[in-house]
Design a protein around this motif. Structure first.
Motif, mmCIF file in Angstrom:
data_model
loop_
_atom_site.group_PDB
_atom_site.id
_atom_site.type_symbol
_atom_site.label_atom_id
_atom_site.label_comp_id
_atom_site.label_asym_id
_atom_site.label_seq_id
_atom_site.Cartn_x
_atom_site.Cartn_y
_atom_site.Cartn_z
ATOM 1 N N LEU A 193 2.096 -2.457 -8.009
ATOM 2 C CA LEU A 193 1.639 -1.083 -8.005
ATOM 3 C C LEU A 193 2.843 -0.160 -8.078
ATOM 4 C CD1 LEU A 193 -1.073 -1.332 -5.191
ATOM 5 C CD2 LEU A 193 -1.437 -1.400 -7.665
ATOM 6 N N SER A 194 2.618 1.124 -8.311
ATOM 7 C CA SER A 194 3.729 2.061 -8.442
ATOM 8 C C SER A 194 4.487 2.228 -7.129
ATOM 9 C CB SER A 194 3.217 3.421 -8.932
ATOM 10 O OG SER A 194 2.309 3.974 -7.991
ATOM 11 N N TRP A 195 3.808 2.008 -5.992
ATOM 12 C CA TRP A 195 4.428 2.271 -4.692
ATOM 13 C C TRP A 195 4.724 1.012 -3.895
ATOM 14 C CZ3 TRP A 195 1.564 0.873 -0.299
ATOM 15 C CH2 TRP A 195 0.224 0.556 -0.537
ATOM 16 N N VAL A 196 4.212 -0.152 -4.334
ATOM 17 C CA VAL A 196 4.462 -1.386 -3.587
ATOM 18 C C VAL A 196 4.229 -2.588 -4.502
ATOM 19 C CG1 VAL A 196 2.078 -1.669 -2.766
ATOM 20 C CG2 VAL A 196 3.986 -2.588 -1.413
ATOM 21 N N ASP A 197 4.976 -3.664 -4.245
ATOM 22 C CA ASP A 197 4.752 -4.948 -4.905
ATOM 23 C C ASP A 197 4.128 -5.897 -3.886
ATOM 24 O OD1 ASP A 197 5.932 -4.169 -7.335
ATOM 25 O OD2 ASP A 197 7.936 -4.619 -6.564
ATOM 26 N N ILE A 198 3.012 -6.498 -4.263
ATOM 27 C CA ILE A 198 2.294 -7.417 -3.376
ATOM 28 C C ILE A 198 2.406 -8.824 -3.951
ATOM 29 C CG2 ILE A 198 0.091 -7.971 -2.293
ATOM 30 C CD1 ILE A 198 -0.736 -5.056 -2.788
ATOM 31 N N SER A 199 2.854 -9.765 -3.128
ATOM 32 C CA SER A 199 3.003 -11.142 -3.581
ATOM 33 C C SER A 199 2.292 -12.067 -2.601
ATOM 34 C CB SER A 199 4.488 -11.520 -3.668
ATOM 35 O OG SER A 199 4.643 -12.878 -4.053
ATOM 36 N N SER A 200 1.503 -12.995 -3.128
ATOM 37 C CA SER A 200 0.833 -13.986 -2.287
ATOM 38 C C SER A 200 1.087 -15.374 -2.858
ATOM 39 C CB SER A 200 -0.669 -13.710 -2.189
ATOM 40 O OG SER A 200 -1.270 -13.748 -3.478
ATOM 41 N N LEU A 217 1.853 -13.823 2.456
ATOM 42 C CA LEU A 217 1.520 -12.513 1.892
ATOM 43 C C LEU A 217 2.702 -11.601 2.161
ATOM 44 C CD1 LEU A 217 -0.510 -10.547 0.588
ATOM 45 C CD2 LEU A 217 -1.305 -10.003 2.900
ATOM 46 N N ARG A 218 3.268 -11.032 1.101
ATOM 47 C CA ARG A 218 4.448 -10.193 1.253
ATOM 48 C C ARG A 218 4.252 -8.847 0.569
ATOM 49 N NH1 ARG A 218 9.635 -12.510 -1.382
ATOM 50 N NH2 ARG A 218 8.741 -11.550 -3.247
ATOM 51 N N LEU A 219 4.712 -7.781 1.228
ATOM 52 C CA LEU A 219 4.710 -6.436 0.668
ATOM 53 C C LEU A 219 6.157 -5.974 0.578
ATOM 54 C CD1 LEU A 219 1.871 -4.779 2.801
ATOM 55 C CD2 LEU A 219 1.649 -6.047 0.653
ATOM 56 N N GLY A 220 6.542 -5.442 -0.565
ATOM 57 C CA GLY A 220 7.913 -4.988 -0.733
ATOM 58 C C GLY A 220 8.018 -3.957 -1.836
ATOM 59 N N ARG A 221 9.193 -3.354 -1.928
ATOM 60 C CA ARG A 221 9.448 -2.399 -2.994
ATOM 61 C C ARG A 221 10.945 -2.307 -3.241
ATOM 62 N NH1 ARG A 221 7.805 4.066 -3.505
ATOM 63 N NH2 ARG A 221 8.711 4.343 -5.575
ATOM 64 N N ASP A 222 11.320 -2.152 -4.514
ATOM 65 C CA ASP A 222 12.711 -1.964 -4.886
ATOM 66 C C ASP A 222 12.994 -0.472 -5.056
ATOM 67 O OD1 ASP A 222 12.644 -4.683 -5.003
ATOM 68 O OD2 ASP A 222 12.989 -4.855 -7.159
ATOM 69 N N SER A 236 6.338 -9.500 5.658
ATOM 70 C CA SER A 236 5.525 -10.632 5.213
ATOM 71 C C SER A 236 4.881 -11.351 6.394
ATOM 72 C CB SER A 236 6.377 -11.627 4.406
ATOM 73 O OG SER A 236 7.485 -12.077 5.164
ATOM 74 N N ALA A 237 3.796 -12.043 6.087
ATOM 75 C CA ALA A 237 3.109 -12.903 7.048
ATOM 76 C C ALA A 237 3.017 -14.298 6.443
ATOM 77 C CB ALA A 237 1.719 -12.364 7.360
ATOM 78 N N HIS A 238 3.314 -15.324 7.248
ATOM 79 C CA HIS A 238 3.332 -16.701 6.770
ATOM 80 C C HIS A 238 2.361 -17.535 7.607
ATOM 81 C CE1 HIS A 238 7.350 -15.722 4.954
ATOM 82 N NE2 HIS A 238 7.389 -14.940 6.011
ATOM 83 N N TYR A 239 1.429 -18.192 6.947
ATOM 84 C CA TYR A 239 0.519 -19.120 7.625
ATOM 85 C C TYR A 239 0.988 -20.548 7.390
ATOM 86 C CZ TYR A 239 -3.456 -22.231 8.291
ATOM 87 O OH TYR A 239 -4.251 -23.273 8.685
#
Length: 322
Positions: A193-200, A217-222, A236-239
């Motif tokens: 997205l324009s404001w965040v990168d979501i990776s699963s 599940l990780r949320l990040g932005r450059d 991020s959260a790791h199961y």
């Protein structure tokens, strides 16, 4: 598209101009329309041109968009301001190879185990739809402006305790074997997205090491602080499944002793926060630093093998792009 957090710490290099394509992009952006409307407008004018990605960059006070397109099968990259001003349109030669060397420090979580500093390779490459980040290998099975889907294979050496790191002549690990190298396979979904990168990511052990499952599940932005400096925070959260946790943190019944009681960990979630900084000090050379802090699941912290429920990691490295 990999991010700075994944150690892609050098911008791509582009060479050949595409003036006609630039005119199409300027006309679309000057109307201040959405990426979907940009796609429709470009394909109407030139049916063979496909908008593959739009990425907002925070380089100046004015919003700047990085747009990737294909025209007659050839990928191009452009940077366009919100007002429609074209700053560059060039042939995209793809992700450069990046090879480097780094050192990693972990504060450690195991009892009577030294932490120390370890050397690590820093490798990043894309060849067509295939990509590599360190010891993770993937393939872009699907790509769009917002979503990338990749099956992947991940090699994880050096996880867990080992006999060579025992301190103070401890007998805590007597009778236990070093944890083996694990090879995991699974899928990764990246939503940009324009404001965040979501990776699963979803992985399962295929090497018969821990025989467990992991999900992240990780949320990040450059943030482009300048033409040569990137700052990339993430959370991020790791199961981890019960098999995974038992292999790395538990004590099976047969290995229980008076000073190391049997312990069943169970499944659980841990949480991490981190930030990566990258400085490209020449056209080809970059240095990076990464710090992260992880809070372990409470059941892991209660293991007779675990000393504390938090861990801090630090990585420093240098890489060369070609």
């Amino acid at each position: 598209m990999k991010t700075a957090v994944d150690l892609n710490f050098s911008p791509s290099n582009f060479y050949l101009p595409a003036l006609l394509l630039g005119q199409l992009l300027v006309a679309a952006k000057a109307s201040a329309i959405s990426p979907e409307q940009v796609r429709t407008k470009i394909t109407t004018i030139s049916p063979d041109t496909v908008l593959t990605k739009t990425r907002e960059l925070s380089v100046t006070e004015d919003r700047i968009d990085n747009v990737e397109v294909k025209s007659e099968g050839q990928p191009f990259d452009a940077v366009v301001t919100q007002s429609g001003e074209l700053t560059s349109v060039q042939e995209d030669i793809g992700q450069p190879w990046i090879v480097g060397f780094g050192v990693k420090y972990d504060s450690g979580i195991y009892k009577d185990q030294s932490s120390g500093i370890k050397p690590i390779p820093l490798i990043s490459a894309e060849i067509g739809n295939f990509w590599m980040q360190g010891l993770t290998f993937g393939y872009y099975a699907y790509q769009s402006n917002l979503l990338q889907v990749s099956p992947l294979l991940q090699i994880s050496p050096g996880q867990g305790y080992d006999q060579e790191s025992i301190e103070n002549n401890s007998r805590l690990y007597d009778g236990l074997e070093d944890r083996k190298l694990a090879v995991d396979a699974g899928f990764q979904l990246d939503y940009n997205l324009s404001w965040v990168d979501i990776s699963s990511t979803l992985l399962t052990d295929v090497s018969n090491s821990h025989s467990g499952l992991s999900a992240e599940l990780r949320l990040g932005r450059d943030f482009n602080l300048s033409d040569t400096v990137i700052l990339a925070p993430s959370i991020s959260a790791h199961y981890h499944s019960s098999d995974f946790n038992q292999y790395y943190y538990g004590v099976d019944e047969e290995f229980g002793t008076a000073f190391r009681p049997a312990y069943d960990v169970g499944a659980g979630v841990e949480y991490s926060v981190g930030v990566t900084t990258i400085w490209q000090f020449t056209r080809s050379w970059s240095v990076m630093g990464q710090v992260s802090h992880t809070i372990l699941n409470g059941a892991v912290e209660d293991s007779p093998l675990v000393d504390k429920g938090q861990e801090t990691s630090l990585i420093l490295g240098i890489g060369y792009a070609f």
